[in-house]
Design a protein around this motif. Structure first.
Motif, PDB file in Angstrom:
ATOM      1  N   THR A 204       0.834  -1.212   0.000  1.00 20.25           N
ATOM      2  CA  THR A 204       0.000   0.000   0.000  1.00 20.25           C
ATOM      3  C   THR A 204       0.864   1.256   0.000  1.00 20.25           C
ATOM      4  O   THR A 204       1.884   1.307   0.677  1.00 20.25           O
ATOM      5  CB  THR A 204      -0.883   0.029   1.285  1.00 20.25           C
ATOM      6  OG1 THR A 204      -1.597  -1.197   1.364  1.00 20.25           O
ATOM      7  CG2 THR A 204      -1.862   1.183   1.265  1.00 20.25           C
ATOM      8  N   THR A 206       0.414   5.294   0.952  1.00 25.04           N
ATOM      9  CA  THR A 206      -0.509   6.265   1.533  1.00 25.04           C
ATOM     10  C   THR A 206      -0.153   7.662   1.055  1.00 25.04           C
ATOM     11  O   THR A 206       1.007   8.079   1.150  1.00 25.04           O
ATOM     12  CB  THR A 206      -0.446   6.203   3.081  1.00 25.04           C
ATOM     13  OG1 THR A 206      -0.758   4.864   3.474  1.00 25.04           O
ATOM     14  CG2 THR A 206      -1.446   7.168   3.713  1.00 25.04           C
ATOM     15  N   ASP A 266      -2.200  -1.104  -3.519  1.00 21.52           N
ATOM     16  CA  ASP A 266      -3.336  -0.232  -3.204  1.00 21.52           C
ATOM     17  C   ASP A 266      -2.881   1.189  -2.887  1.00 21.52           C
ATOM     18  O   ASP A 266      -1.755   1.407  -2.440  1.00 21.52           O
ATOM     19  CB  ASP A 266      -4.095  -0.776  -1.984  1.00 21.52           C
ATOM     20  CG  ASP A 266      -4.701  -2.138  -2.288  1.00 21.52           C
ATOM     21  OD1 ASP A 266      -5.121  -2.336  -3.448  1.00 21.52           O
ATOM     22  OD2 ASP A 266      -4.713  -2.999  -1.381  1.00 21.52           O
ATOM     23  N   ALA A 268      -3.924   4.375  -0.435  1.00 22.28           N
ATOM     24  CA  ALA A 268      -4.742   4.811   0.701  1.00 22.28           C
ATOM     25  C   ALA A 268      -4.616   6.322   0.855  1.00 22.28           C
ATOM     26  O   ALA A 268      -3.586   6.907   0.505  1.00 22.28           O
ATOM     27  CB  ALA A 268      -4.271   4.114   1.973  1.00 22.28           C
ATOM     28  N   TRP A 269      -5.675   6.952   1.395  1.00 15.99           N
ATOM     29  CA  TRP A 269      -5.710   8.419   1.502  1.00 15.99           C
ATOM     30  C   TRP A 269      -5.699   8.848   2.959  1.00 15.99           C
ATOM     31  O   TRP A 269      -6.588   8.454   3.721  1.00 15.99           O
ATOM     32  CB  TRP A 269      -6.936   8.966   0.763  1.00 15.99           C
ATOM     33  CG  TRP A 269      -6.836   8.642  -0.694  1.00 15.99           C
ATOM     34  CD1 TRP A 269      -7.246   7.489  -1.309  1.00 15.99           C
ATOM     35  CD2 TRP A 269      -6.208   9.435  -1.703  1.00 15.99           C
ATOM     36  NE1 TRP A 269      -6.922   7.528  -2.645  1.00 15.99           N
ATOM     37  CE2 TRP A 269      -6.286   8.715  -2.921  1.00 15.99           C
ATOM     38  CE3 TRP A 269      -5.590  10.680  -1.712  1.00 15.99           C
ATOM     39  CZ2 TRP A 269      -5.773   9.201  -4.115  1.00 15.99           C
ATOM     40  CZ3 TRP A 269      -5.082  11.176  -2.908  1.00 15.99           C
ATOM     41  CH2 TRP A 269      -5.173  10.429  -4.087  1.00 15.99           C
ATOM     42  N   ASP A 270      -4.707   9.651   3.348  1.00 19.68           N
ATOM     43  CA  ASP A 270      -4.599  10.177   4.716  1.00 19.68           C
ATOM     44  C   ASP A 270      -5.338  11.518   4.755  1.00 19.68           C
ATOM     45  O   ASP A 270      -4.782  12.571   4.422  1.00 19.68           O
ATOM     46  CB  ASP A 270      -3.116  10.351   5.072  1.00 19.68           C
ATOM     47  CG  ASP A 270      -2.935  11.031   6.415  1.00 19.68           C
ATOM     48  OD1 ASP A 270      -3.949  11.362   7.072  1.00 19.68           O
ATOM     49  OD2 ASP A 270      -1.767  11.243   6.806  1.00 19.68           O
TER      50      ASP A 270
END
Ligand code: GDP
Length: 314
Positions: A204, A206, A266, A268-270
């Motif tokens: 992943t 981020t 993947d 992911a969004w922080d």
């Protein structure tokens, strides 16, 4: 319009000649057969140092000045260090322009950024939106400095009759970009994050914000051609936009960069990180009417910038 510039006959001082923008302008000037390029690295000449800047530039006595020197940074650097972003940029641009005036430089191009426009400007943003509303808080310090630079250009035209101009490029990218994850802009950050994840096999990556903001990206080699075109064809106090003409959501940029780099995991969004301006697409009707159009597609520009990163910075 003042007389046509015949590049082989002139010396050009490119402030910031070793940076992302300045080095692209140097490539374009060399291609145009420029007589002489003048430039100092920041380790040789600190443009914030007034005496040093005045002495070096007036002694070199260039025919033309292109100011591509600035303290730049992405959304986090800009909002974390407002003092440095305002102060350094005002010092740099004031010293460069005062030195140019002192040695009677009549042609000068000052480069800013699309963040000068109000946060809620009508999209695509026309030049006439300047100073019509509050700025985006995350890059206000940089924007304030650049707005004062635009006005300083106008003031020199009005008070001293100089043929000085300013141009506001959209988000730029290309070789020699800053790939430091704390201070970079989004596009180089994505190249580095996805490359490192691919190499390490991380599942992943981020990234920041919601991915919803839209941004427009222009390759610096297109901007460099615009700079030369403007010096030849534009002579007006009003600043002029330089953009690609279309934008995309950050989420789509992430997917495109992942694809170019070959990262298959993947994203992911922080969402604790800021989104910044919802959209900043420039209206480029005016520069297009001067005969300039960009040619490097995002896909091609990303591929060549990624190749440069792997070769030089990874
Ligand atoms: P801006 O155009 O002045 O807002 O500056 P940036 O290029 O730094 O950020 C553009 C958008 O990309 C913002 O919405 C950021 O939150 C988003 N973004 C997502 N991931 C990153 C990242 O890793 N670095 C940076 N700089 N921005 C990111």
């Amino acid at each position: 319009m003042p007389e046509q510039i015949h590049w082989p006959d002139v010396s050009v001082y490119v402030a910031g000649h070793n940076g992302l923008v300045g080095s692209a302008i140097v490539r374009a000037l060399e291609e145009a057969g420029v007589g002489r390029i003048i430039g100092w690295r920041s380790s040789e000449l600190d443009l914030r140092d007034r005496d040093a800047a005045m002495t070096a530039i007036t002694e070199a006595k260039p025919d033309i000045v292109i100011d591509a020197a600035a303290r730049v940074g992405g959304i986090m650097a800009n909002s974390t260090y407002p003092v440095e972003f305002l102060k350094d940029n005002v010092l740099i641009q004031t010293n460069v322009m005062d030195a140019a005036h002192a040695c009677d430089v009549d042609r000068l191009l000052f480069l800013g950024s699309s963040c000068i426009y109000p946060r809620h400007a009508t999209q695509p943003i026309r030049e006439s939106s300047l100073m019509t509303g509050p700025l985006e808080p995350t890059n206000q310090a940089y924007a304030m400095a650049k707005i004062s630079g635009i006005y300083y250009i106008e003031a020199h035209r009005e008070e001293y009759g100089r043929h000085w101009i300013s141009a506001m490029p959209t988000n730029l990218y290309g070789p020699k970009d800053n790939f430091d994850l704390e201070t970079s802009h989004v596009l180089p950050a994505f190249i580095r994050r996805f490359h490192e994840a691919k190499v390490s096999g991380a599942p992943t990556v981020t990234v920041w914000g919601t991915g919803a903001p839209r941004r427009e990206f222009l390759h610096v080699d297109d901007l460099a051609q615009a700079a030369l075109t403007l010096l030849q064809t534009y002579d007006s106090p009003e600043t002029i936009n330089v953009g690609w003409g279309d934008d995309l959501p950050i989420k789509e940029l992430a997917e495109t960069v992942a694809d170019v780099v070959g990262f298959e995991g993947d994203i992911a969004w922080d969402t604790s990180k800021p989104d910044g301006m919802p959209r900043k697409l420039l209206d480029t009707t005016r520069i297009n009417a001067l005969g300039w159009k960009p040619s490097i597609t995002l896909r091609d520009g990303l591929a060549s910038t990624y190749a440069w990163y792997v070769e030089n910075a990874a």
